[in-house]
Design an enzyme around this catalytic site. Structure first.
Site, PDB file in Angstrom:
ATOM      1  N   HIS A 103       0.826  -1.219   0.000  1.00  0.00           N
ATOM      2  CA  HIS A 103       0.000   0.000   0.000  1.00  0.00           C
ATOM      3  C   HIS A 103       0.860   1.269   0.000  1.00  0.00           C
ATOM      4  O   HIS A 103       0.354   2.346   0.305  1.00  0.00           O
ATOM      5  CB  HIS A 103      -0.960   0.002   1.204  1.00  0.00           C
ATOM      6  CG  HIS A 103      -2.049  -1.032   1.096  1.00  0.00           C
ATOM      7  ND1 HIS A 103      -2.880  -1.372   2.136  1.00  0.00           N
ATOM      8  CD2 HIS A 103      -2.441  -1.798   0.039  1.00  0.00           C
ATOM      9  CE1 HIS A 103      -3.737  -2.306   1.736  1.00  0.00           C
ATOM     10  NE2 HIS A 103      -3.481  -2.592   0.471  1.00  0.00           N
ATOM     11  N   THR A 171      -4.101  -8.218  10.865  1.00  0.00           N
ATOM     12  CA  THR A 171      -4.940  -7.616   9.815  1.00  0.00           C
ATOM     13  C   THR A 171      -6.367  -8.142   9.949  1.00  0.00           C
ATOM     14  O   THR A 171      -6.573  -9.327  10.223  1.00  0.00           O
ATOM     15  CB  THR A 171      -4.357  -7.853   8.402  1.00  0.00           C
ATOM     16  OG1 THR A 171      -5.263  -7.321   7.436  1.00  0.00           O
ATOM     17  CG2 THR A 171      -4.077  -9.316   8.089  1.00  0.00           C
TER      18      THR A 171
HETATM   19  N1  APR Z   1      -1.699  -7.277  18.161  1.00  0.00           N
HETATM   20  C1  APR Z   1      -2.228  -8.054  17.185  1.00  0.00           C
HETATM   21  N2  APR Z   1      -3.297  -7.675  16.450  1.00  0.00           N
HETATM   22  C2  APR Z   1      -3.864  -6.496  16.757  1.00  0.00           C
HETATM   23  C3  APR Z   1      -3.361  -5.636  17.765  1.00  0.00           C
HETATM   24  C4  APR Z   1      -2.226  -6.087  18.501  1.00  0.00           C
HETATM   25  N3  APR Z   1      -1.679  -5.379  19.473  1.00  0.00           N
HETATM   26  N4  APR Z   1      -4.153  -4.523  17.810  1.00  0.00           N
HETATM   27  C5  APR Z   1      -5.090  -4.695  16.878  1.00  0.00           C
HETATM   28  N5  APR Z   1      -4.937  -5.867  16.234  1.00  0.00           N
HETATM   29  C6  APR Z   1      -5.711  -6.430  15.125  1.00  0.00           C
HETATM   30  C7  APR Z   1      -7.190  -6.072  15.169  1.00  0.00           C
HETATM   31  O1  APR Z   1      -7.899  -7.000  15.972  1.00  0.00           O
HETATM   32  C8  APR Z   1      -7.585  -6.135  13.702  1.00  0.00           C
HETATM   33  O2  APR Z   1      -7.973  -7.455  13.330  1.00  0.00           O
HETATM   34  O3  APR Z   1      -5.230  -5.871  13.936  1.00  0.00           O
HETATM   35  C9  APR Z   1      -6.278  -5.786  12.972  1.00  0.00           C
HETATM   36  C10 APR Z   1      -6.243  -4.387  12.386  1.00  0.00           C
HETATM   37  O4  APR Z   1      -7.229  -4.274  11.391  1.00  0.00           O
HETATM   38  P1  APR Z   1      -7.453  -2.952  10.539  1.00  0.00           P
HETATM   39  O5  APR Z   1      -7.509  -1.766  11.439  1.00  0.00           O
HETATM   40  O6  APR Z   1      -8.620  -3.189   9.648  1.00  0.00           O
HETATM   41  O7  APR Z   1      -6.105  -2.806   9.687  1.00  0.00           O
HETATM   42  P2  APR Z   1      -5.643  -3.598   8.368  1.00  0.00           P
HETATM   43  O8  APR Z   1      -6.221  -4.969   8.321  1.00  0.00           O
HETATM   44  O9  APR Z   1      -4.176  -3.440   8.277  1.00  0.00           O
HETATM   45  O10 APR Z   1      -6.310  -2.708   7.228  1.00  0.00           O
HETATM   46  C11 APR Z   1      -6.030  -3.052   5.888  1.00  0.00           C
HETATM   47  O11 APR Z   1      -7.252  -1.220   5.058  1.00  0.00           O
HETATM   48  O12 APR Z   1      -7.842   0.899   5.579  1.00  0.00           O
HETATM   49  C12 APR Z   1      -7.082   0.153   4.722  1.00  0.00           C
HETATM   50  O13 APR Z   1      -5.150   0.683   3.513  1.00  0.00           O
HETATM   51  C13 APR Z   1      -5.626   0.484   4.825  1.00  0.00           C
HETATM   52  O14 APR Z   1      -3.735  -1.006   4.898  1.00  0.00           O
HETATM   53  C14 APR Z   1      -5.018  -0.765   5.420  1.00  0.00           C
HETATM   54  C15 APR Z   1      -5.999  -1.840   5.024  1.00  0.00           C
END
Ligand code: APR
Length: 236
Positions: A103, A171
């Site tokens: 990204h 994620t």
């Molecule tokens: N340790 C492990 N996992 C965690 C922690 C932690 N300390 N804190 C949060 N999480 C988990 C959450 O439970 C969730 O499942 O990380 C995940 C984060 O999810 P999102 O906020 O949706 O982020 P992500 O999956 O990276 O988003 C993907 O979406 O908005 C777009 O481009 C943006 O790259 C991003 C993409």
């Protein structure tokens, strides 16, 4: 390996979809789409300027999960590819080498006319002149927005096609194409693993749940000792 915002949460970078997450405060279509940038480039630059300044605060550092991934890459004899959805540079700072930020990267800017990419640590404004064409209004963050094709996709799909173990870390599995990577790896014969704060219910073969700084070092040290594959093969 695929990482998302959860791997950087304990470094102090807010995730996207948590309560009070980044997308609670901002409309995605305003700050993370080509249409939003065309409508209001000042707002979009301001959004990424704030993210960039925050990333460069001295207290924002790689955590034990970033370090464990870099250490695994150093010590593992086989092929390794780390694909990240994160735009921070914490994997790189931790020492990861075979890293594909699909990204884009917060510390890079791109000329919209030439496509050339430049490292950039400071604020960017509509008035900032481009290092290659000297025009103002030419620069945009080097970030994949909604509606755009992520970077490194050919290489990522080739790796998914040939990997033995696919691990998704921190994620939520809400955003494609990354959300479909584990199915592509599984279809090609890989064992799929989720390491996350909570189970996303996405149908991985194996999951370990808790903060990334705890589960990631534990999982990768057992993978290195080859305990993991034996354990999973017994379960399946
Ligand atoms: N340790 C492990 N996992 C965690 C922690 C932690 N300390 N804190 C949060 N999480 C988990 C959450 O439970 C969730 O499942 O990380 C995940 C984060 O999810 P999102 O906020 O949706 O982020 P992500 O999956 O990276 O988003 C993907 O979406 O908005 C777009 O481009 C943006 O790259 C991003 C993409």
């Amino acid at each position: 390996m695929l990482t998302g915002a959860g791997v950087s949460a304990e470094s102090g970078i807010v995730t996207f979809r948590a309560a009070e997450g980044l997308w609670e405060e901002h409309r995605i279509e305003d700050v993370a789409s080509p249409e939003g940038f065309a409508r209001n480039p000042r707002l979009v630059h301001d959004f990424y300027n704030q993210r960039r300044r925050h990333l460069l605060q001295p207290e924002i550092r790689p955590n034990a999960a970033h370090l464990a991934l870099a250490e695994f890459e150093r010590d593992f004899d086989g092929e390794f590819l780390l694909v990240s959805q994160n735009i921070d540079d914490l994997h790189e700072r931790a020492g990861s080498r075979e890293l594909r930020p699909m990204h884009g990267e917060l510390l890079k800017i791109r000329c919209q006319h030439s496509g050339r990419v430049f490292e950039h640590c400071g604020d960017v404004f509509v008035e900032t002149s481009c290092p290659c064409c000297d025009r103002t209004g030419a620069l945009r963050p080097d970030i994949t927005w909604f509606g755009e094709i992520p970077m490194h996709m050919d290489e990522i799909f080739a790796a998914l096609d040939s990997c033995d173990v696919f691990v998704a870390i921190g994620t939520s599995g809400n955003v494609y194409p990354a959300a479909g990577f584990h199915q592509a790896a599984k279809a090609a014969g890989a064992t799929t693993v989720e390491l996350n704060l909570e189970c996303t219910g996405s149908g991985f073969d194996h999951g370990e749940y808790g903060p990334a700084t705890e589960v990631v070092p534990k999982f990768f040290s057992s993978l290195l000792m080859s305990n993991f594959l034996c354990m999973v093969q017994k379960q399946i």
